[in-house]
Design an enzyme around this catalytic site. Structure first.
Site, mmCIF file in Angstrom:
data_model
loop_
_atom_site.group_PDB
_atom_site.id
_atom_site.type_symbol
_atom_site.label_atom_id
_atom_site.label_comp_id
_atom_site.label_asym_id
_atom_site.label_seq_id
_atom_site.Cartn_x
_atom_site.Cartn_y
_atom_site.Cartn_z
ATOM 1 C CB CYS A 38 -0.783 0.086 1.201
ATOM 2 S SG CYS A 38 -2.080 -1.411 1.386
ATOM 3 C CB VAL A 39 0.993 4.204 -1.652
ATOM 4 C CG1 VAL A 39 1.300 5.853 -1.624
ATOM 5 C CG2 VAL A 39 2.023 3.591 -2.311
#
Length: 197
Positions: A38-39
C-alpha cells in the site's frame, strides 16, 4: 501540545492509526499507518497548518463484483477524498505539499504484470504531478514494510523501514483483508459520492 518534541515511541503511542482504505485530517494529533504494498500520502498546507494522511491498497478502481468496496480502497478515491477534505478545512491547493511512502514488495508476485507496490507508487507520483502538488519526500518500493508517522500541524513525516518477516506480512495482509471484508458487508450508501475529476 507540541508533538514534535516528543520521542518517536511516544508520538507513535499517541497517534491515530489509519487503516487501509481510510484517510484522516487531524488538527494536532499525529497520524500513523503500517504499509506493505500500500501507499500512504501525507498532504500539508504550511500556511494554513492543516494536514492529513491516506492509506490506499490499489491505484485505480477495479471492475468486478464489488465496485463500491474497490473504489474505497483505491488511490483515486483516497487522493480526491483527502484533497477535498483539506480544501474544506482552509487549505489552498497551490500551497499543498506532499510526502509519500510505501509500495513495498512484501509478498513475492510472479507473472508479467507490474507489482501492486510499483503500480501504487507510480500512480501516486503521476497523480501529484497532474495536480501540481510537489512531492517533497518519498520512500517507495523495496522489500520492506514501513511504519509512517505524520505530524499534521508541522508537516513532519517519519518513515521507519522494517524487515518484512512472515509475521509482519501476515499481519498486514490480515489487516487489509479485514478492512475489505468490513466494507463489503456495509450496505450500499445512498449518500452523494465523491466526484473524481
Amino acid at each position: 501540545m507540541d508533538y514534535s518534541k516528543l520521542p518517536s515511541q511516544e508520538i507513535e503511542r499517541l497517534a491515530r492509526t489509519i487503516h487501509p482504505g481510510a484517510w484522516a485530517i487531524e488538527p494536532e494529533r499525529p497520524l500513523a499507518t503500517l504499509l506493505g504494498s500500500c501507499v500512504a500520502v501525507c498532504l500539508f498546507d504550511p500556511q494554513a497548518r492543516v494536514g492529513g494522511l491516506n492509506h490506499f491498497m490499489l491505484p485505480n478502481i477495479r471492475r468486478g463484483s464489488n465496485d463500491d468496496v474497490d473504489s474505497l480502497l483505491s488511490g483515486a478515491y483516497a487522493m480526491e477524498a483527502l484533497l477535498n477534505a483539506l480544501l474544506q478545512r482552509g487549505a489552498k491547493k497551490l500551497r499543498l505539499q506532499a510526502k509519500a511512502f510505501g509500495g513495498g514488495t512484501i509478498i513475492n508476485t510472479s507473472g508479467p504484470s507490474m507489482s501492486i507496490g510499483l503500480r501504487n507508487a507510480e500512480f501516486t507520483k503521476e497523480w501529484l504531478d497532474r495536480e501540481g502538488i510537489p512531492l517533497l519526500a518519498s520512500d517507495f518500493l523495496g522489500p520492506w514494510s514501513r511504519k509512517v508517522l505524520f505530524l499534521p500541524m508541522t508537516g513532519d513525516a517519519f518513515c521507519r523501514r522494517m524487515v518484512t518477516n512472515m509475521a509482519t506480512a501476515e499481519t498486514i495482509a490480515r489487516e487489509e483483508k479485514s478492512y475489505a471484508d468490513t466494507l463489503a458487508q456495509k450496505p450500499k450508501s445512498t449518500e452523494k459520492k465523491i466526484e473524481l475529476f
